[in-house]
Design a protein around this motif. Structure first.
Motif, short mmCIF file in Angstrom:
data_model
loop_
_atom_site.label_atom_id
_atom_site.label_comp_id
_atom_site.label_asym_id
_atom_site.label_seq_id
_atom_site.Cartn_x
_atom_site.Cartn_y
_atom_site.Cartn_z
N ASP A 16 -6.42 -4.96 -2.55
CA ASP A 16 -7.10 -4.51 -3.77
C ASP A 16 -6.54 -3.20 -4.31
O ASP A 16 -6.50 -2.98 -5.52
N HIS A 17 -6.13 -2.31 -3.42
CA HIS A 17 -5.66 -1.00 -3.87
C HIS A 17 -4.15 -0.84 -3.68
O HIS A 17 -3.65 0.28 -3.62
N ALA A 37 -5.64 4.19 -2.94
CA ALA A 37 -7.01 3.83 -2.57
C ALA A 37 -7.97 4.97 -2.88
O ALA A 37 -9.09 4.75 -3.35
N GLU A 43 -5.39 -1.27 8.08
CA GLU A 43 -6.61 -1.06 7.31
C GLU A 43 -7.18 0.35 7.50
O GLU A 43 -8.01 0.79 6.71
N HIS A 96 0.82 -1.22 0.00
CA HIS A 96 0.00 0.00 0.00
C HIS A 96 0.85 1.27 0.00
O HIS A 96 0.38 2.34 -0.38
N ILE A 147 -5.55 5.12 4.70
CA ILE A 147 -6.13 5.25 3.36
C ILE A 147 -5.07 5.88 2.46
O ILE A 147 -4.75 7.06 2.56
#
Length: 369
Positions: free
Chosen positions: A135-136, A187, A180, A58, A183
């Motif tokens: 996912d991102h 994302a 999580e 991320h 951000i």
């Protein structure tokens, strides 16, 4: 943070290790191929490894310092005492293992010598196997080297926010967050880009392409769903992630920007019970912008925080005093009162030992007289 040992000795933010790595942007860079060299039969990816992999996925460009903040050290007569965060040396060994297993790629920033990390396909799969949502996530492929230092500093702040050491417990009143809750820019873009494409198509049909206007309408609709008890306040940004991207309707004389994405956002709304958000937006500022640009940005923040449905406050992390001084001048001149009210906080970028991140010394061309 005085109880955290200082494992870093250099004063500037570029702290290369001695082990060689390919330069960022060299032929073959960023293809994400699995390393052909295999680890020993006993080597495997552990839960602690997976946490590092998820973070790198991320926040591509993470360096060893940032990654060293994420885990608690195990008791050992060779390293940290139990309960402290892992040392840089221990983290380097763990990353070397992950590189040997083919889960990460390591690159050397040619302009600074700093070493940073990116996930391979195997790395993404391993993080997912341990339950992380990737996912991102993204790799370093496609990221310009000129942006790499900025990415590294975003990763440093993100790691400090997630660190069990609680770097911002006192200064911001924030306990360590889960991965999580961070951000990332990617994302935010994943939620924003489809809307951007729709608005571009609408413009061709002679309709409004103003994201600020679209966002205001979407926010009103989202708040309506909460009031009708279809969703909870705590689920607002979970259901409508596009609202992490700021924007203000463009009318004659509007100073606020139509679109503005923070470098990072922190979801703190888990216990939210009313219309006041607790979320935080974060900006990492390594060099100074001009007055007009900051004026537009602060106008955007002021408009957003006047109705705190998505964000409660923001933080600027800066190097040196120039940006802070300018922000305070513009905040006062524009009558925004963001800094004086505590809605916008300005803090220095610091290393894991609390020392200030220092900007690289400028080289004067042409000599002196």
């Amino acid at each position: 943070m005085s109880n955290i040992p200082n494992f870093l000795e250099e004063e500037e933010y570029d702290r290369p290790t001695t082990e060689a790595a390919p330069n960022f942007g060299e032929p073959g860079f960023g293809k994400g191929k699995t390393n052909a060299r295999k680890g020993t039969p006993r080597a495997r990816i552990t839960e602690l490894d997976a946490r590092l992999l998820a973070f790198i996925g991320h926040f591509p460009g993470s360096d060893t310092e940032a990654l060293s903040l994420l885990n608690i050290a195990q008791a050992s007569n060779l390293g940290n005492p139990s309960g402290s965060i892992t040392s840089v040396t221990t983290t380097e060994r763990r990353l070397a293992k992950l590189k040997k297993l083919g889960a990460v790629e390591r690159y050397r920033q040619s302009t600074t010598g700093a070493q940073c990390y990116s996930l391979t396909g195997l790395g993404f799969s391993a993080a997912r196997d341990y339950g992380y949502n990737m996912d991102h996530g993204r790799s370093l492929s496609g990221i310009a080297e000129s942006r790499l230092t900025h990415y590294r500093m975003i990763a440093l702040v993100a790691a400090q926010l997630a660190s069990p050491a609680g770097f911002f417990r006192d200064s911001l009143g924030i306990e360590p967050v889960e991965l999580e809750q961070l951000i990332s820019e990617n994302a935010m873009r994943a939620a924003y880009e489809p809307i951007k494409a729709d608005l571009a198509a609408a413009k061709k049909d002679g309709k409004s392409a103003d994201f600020g206007k679209w966002r205001a309408e979407k926010l009103a609709a989202a708040v309506g769903e909460v009031k009708e008890e279809r969703i909870a306040w705590s689920d607002l940004v979970e259901v409508f992630p596009v609202l992490w991207t700021l924007g203000h309707p463009q009318r004659d004389g509007t100073k606020a920007k139509p679109v503005h994405q923070p470098d990072l956002a922190v979801n703190l709304d888990a216990d939210r019970a009313d219309h006041f958000a607790t979320n935080l937006f974060v900006e990492i500022e390594l060099s100074r912008k001009d007055w007009d640009e900051y004026d537009r940005i602060l106008a955007t923040f002021a408009a957003e925080l006047a109705r705190p449905y998505i964000y409660r406050r923001g933080v600027y992390f800066v190097i040196g005093t120039q940006v802070e001084t300018l922000l305070k001048k513009i905040d006062e001149a524009g009558g925004y009162n963001l800094i004086s009210s505590g809605k916008l906080i300005v803090r220095p970028l610091t290393h894991r030992d609390g020392s200030l991140v220092a900007q690289k010394k400028r080289i004067t061309l042409g000599g002196t007289r």
